[in-house]
Design an enzyme around this catalytic site. Structure first.
Site, short mmCIF file in Angstrom:
data_model
loop_
_atom_site.label_atom_id
_atom_site.label_comp_id
_atom_site.label_asym_id
_atom_site.label_seq_id
_atom_site.Cartn_x
_atom_site.Cartn_y
_atom_site.Cartn_z
N CYS A 1 -6.94 -3.50 3.84
CA CYS A 1 -6.75 -2.04 3.76
C CYS A 1 -7.43 -1.45 2.55
O CYS A 1 -8.45 -0.80 2.67
CB CYS A 1 -5.27 -1.62 3.77
SG CYS A 1 -5.14 0.18 3.52
N HIS B 1 4.71 5.85 2.34
CA HIS B 1 4.79 7.11 3.09
C HIS B 1 5.85 7.02 4.18
O HIS B 1 6.61 7.96 4.40
CB HIS B 1 3.45 7.45 3.74
CG HIS B 1 2.45 8.12 2.84
ND1 HIS B 1 2.68 8.41 1.53
CD2 HIS B 1 1.19 8.56 3.07
CE1 HIS B 1 1.61 9.00 1.01
NE2 HIS B 1 0.69 9.10 1.92
N HIS C 1 0.30 -3.89 6.26
CA HIS C 1 -0.91 -3.76 7.08
C HIS C 1 -2.14 -4.22 6.30
O HIS C 1 -3.25 -3.85 6.64
CB HIS C 1 -1.07 -2.30 7.53
CG HIS C 1 -1.19 -1.36 6.37
ND1 HIS C 1 -0.10 -0.95 5.63
CD2 HIS C 1 -2.27 -0.81 5.78
CE1 HIS C 1 -0.52 -0.18 4.66
NE2 HIS C 1 -1.83 -0.08 4.71
N SER D 1 0.61 3.72 1.83
CA SER D 1 0.90 4.18 3.19
C SER D 1 2.22 3.61 3.70
O SER D 1 2.94 4.28 4.43
CB SER D 1 -0.23 3.78 4.14
OG SER D 1 -1.41 4.40 3.72
N CYS E 1 0.84 -1.20 0.00
CA CYS E 1 0.00 0.00 0.00
C CYS E 1 0.87 1.25 0.00
O CYS E 1 1.99 1.24 0.52
CB CYS E 1 -0.89 -0.02 1.24
SG CYS E 1 -1.98 1.41 1.42
N1 COD Z 1 -3.88 14.32 -9.54
C1 COD Z 1 -4.54 13.16 -9.76
N2 COD Z 1 -4.04 11.94 -9.43
C2 COD Z 1 -2.81 11.91 -8.92
C3 COD Z 1 -2.05 13.07 -8.68
C4 COD Z 1 -2.63 14.32 -9.03
N3 COD Z 1 -2.01 15.48 -8.83
N4 COD Z 1 -0.86 12.69 -8.13
C5 COD Z 1 -0.89 11.36 -8.03
N5 COD Z 1 -2.06 10.86 -8.50
C6 COD Z 1 -2.49 9.47 -8.59
C7 COD Z 1 -1.40 8.49 -8.97
O1 COD Z 1 -1.19 8.45 -10.35
C8 COD Z 1 -1.98 7.18 -8.44
O2 COD Z 1 -2.78 6.51 -9.39
C9 COD Z 1 -2.85 7.62 -7.26
O3 COD Z 1 -2.91 9.04 -7.30
C10 COD Z 1 -2.27 7.19 -5.91
O4 COD Z 1 -2.39 5.81 -5.85
P1 COD Z 1 -1.36 4.79 -5.16
O5 COD Z 1 -1.69 3.42 -5.66
O6 COD Z 1 0.03 5.30 -5.32
O7 COD Z 1 -1.73 4.91 -3.60
P2 COD Z 1 -2.75 4.05 -2.73
O8 COD Z 1 -4.07 4.05 -3.41
O9 COD Z 1 -2.12 2.75 -2.34
O10 COD Z 1 -2.79 4.93 -1.36
C11 COD Z 1 -3.45 6.12 -1.30
C12 COD Z 1 -3.60 6.59 0.18
C13 COD Z 1 -4.46 7.81 0.12
C14 COD Z 1 -4.28 5.55 1.06
C15 COD Z 1 -2.23 6.81 0.84
O11 COD Z 1 -1.35 7.41 -0.01
C16 COD Z 1 -2.35 7.67 2.11
O12 COD Z 1 -2.63 8.84 2.11
N6 COD Z 1 -2.09 7.01 3.23
C17 COD Z 1 -2.14 7.62 4.51
C18 COD Z 1 -3.48 7.32 5.09
C19 COD Z 1 -3.42 6.07 5.87
O13 COD Z 1 -2.49 5.82 6.60
N7 COD Z 1 -4.42 5.24 5.72
C20 COD Z 1 -4.48 4.03 6.43
C21 COD Z 1 -3.71 2.93 5.79
S1 COD Z 1 -3.84 2.96 4.09
ZN ZN Z 2 -2.99 0.90 3.41
#
Ligand code: COD
Ligand code: ZN
Length: 367
Positions: free
Chosen positions: A170, A47, A63, A44, A42
């Protein structure tokens, strides 16, 4: 008795994870030993690896896991050896004020354990040469075995494939739950999802399950937008080519009823708010780097817009996970299409590189 396990350990930001042997203590009272079958990768986790969010170190990341119970500590009643379980990174205590009002995702006790990377008693079960190694989300799923609190185990049907079940821990719960539990998306309403990665795609499919009308996917990568269509998006906006706020406002006259931010950046949180129509709801799923702030146009509150966060999709894991399993087995929840790649534990750093480059919806590490 202690077990020897193989695990992916985070030591400090900007370094690859170290795949190495650790000691794992037997489950104590109220804890469960789980053989991990699979753990999803994930953003996160990334991060923490990028130093955007602090975490105890050293720490076993991961997780989003599912596995099979191998042993239980004293007093464990809800699972027994052989049970198949999805692990929850918020092992709700059931007694604090948040649990009492039916908001177990906000559980005080579980959130404290999660941020410390420990069991509910404040200590982790992994160790390296006798020194503690912490467990992300009271799980530490990038390991061949782990020990988790009983409250972090959700028993599932044995005919549910464990690799796909892991995703419920998750990405699927966070995304589908944001649409169904947090926003309670209404049938026929208009939805925008900003960020269609592993979690955002699940907001798209949650909105589709709820019967939303227009579902507008926003991303900067064309292949993510293509995937979003497969998950139920009716429209796609490439934010690298056009202004996403203007585009969404044009597609859904004046804006959408619900806009979700699923990236974790102040600029995109503001975009989601600006593409929400009068009286609509903005849901922030992503968590921006520590210390970041978002500014909003104060005049917009006169239009009765609401902005809220969503933590773990408002999950009540013991209710929601079995429901998601039933939806999958009935062919109504897409999980197979989420898994872009599978890696062995030794390949975990390649999995994070692929995520960083935006190549995958979800990768899973199969133990
Ligand atoms: N505009 C549009 N899309 C965008 C931009 C932008 N400016 N920048 C990036 N993106 C797109 C990327 O191309 C990608 O497709 C997507 O955003 C992000 O996806 P992933 O696969 O990299 O990330 P995810 O989906 O695994 O995770 C997203 C979260 C929001 C869960 C994560 O990043 C986060 O904020 N985690 C902290 C919150 C947390 O701890 N949650 C509990 C456990 S997950
Ligand atoms: Zn997660």
């Amino acid at each position: 008795m202690a077990y020897r396990v193989k695990a992916a350990v985070f030591y400090r930001p900007h370094e690859p994870l170290a795949v190495e042997e650790l000691e794992l203590e037997a489950p104590r009272q109220g804890e469960v030993l789980v053989r991990v079958a699979a753990c999803g990768v994930c953003h996160s986790d990334l991060h923490f690896m990028e130093g955007l969010v602090p975490i105890a170190s050293p720490s076993v990341l991961g997780h989003e896991a599912a596995g099979v119970v191998e042993a239980v500590g004293h007093g464990v009643e809800s699972v027994r050896p052989g049970d198949h379980v999805v692990l929850s990174f918020i092992p709700a205590c059931g007694r604090c004020p948040y649990c009492a009002v039916g908001r177990p995702n906000l559980c005080t006790v579980a959130n404290r354990a999660m941020s410390r990377g420990t069991m509910l008693d404040g200590t982790p079960r992994f160790a390296k040469e006798g020194r503690p190694v912490y467990q992300m989300g009271a799980i530490g799923g990038f390991a061949t075995r782990t020990v988790v609190p009983e409250a972090g185990c959700v028993k599932i049907r044995e005919d549910m494939p464990l690799d796909r079940a892991a995703l419920l821990g998750c990405g699927v719960m966070t995304g589908v739950g944001a649409a169904i539990n947090t926003a309670r998306v209404q049938a026929g309403s208009d939805v925008a999802v900003v960020g269609c990665g592993g979690v955002g795609l699940n907001v798209v499919q949650g909105a589709a399950l709820a019967g939303a009308g227009r579902i507008i996917a926003v991303d900067v990568l064309p292949h993510k937008l293509e995937l979003a269509r497969q998950f139920g998006a009716t429209h796609a906006v490439d934010a690298s080519r056009e202004d996403p706020v203007a585009a969404v406002r044009q597609i859904a006259a004046g804006g959408v009823d619900y806009a979700f931010e699923v990236i974790g950046r102040p600029e995109t949180i503001r975009q989601a708010f600006d593409m929400t129509r009068r009286g609509g709801l903005t849901v922030v799923v992503g968590v921006a780097p520590a210390g970041a702030e978002v500014s909003l146009p104060a005049g917009a509150f006169l239009t009765e817009k609401t902005i809220t966060g969503s933590a773990y999709g408002g999950a009540r894991m013991s209710v929601d996970v079995p429901r998601l399993v039933e939806l999958y087995l009935a062919g109504r929840l897409k999980l197979d299409q989420l898994i872009s790649r599978r890696y062995p534990l030794e390949g975990i750093n390649d999995a994070f590189d692929a995520l960083r480059r935006g190549e995958v919806a979800r990768s899973i590490v199969a133990m």
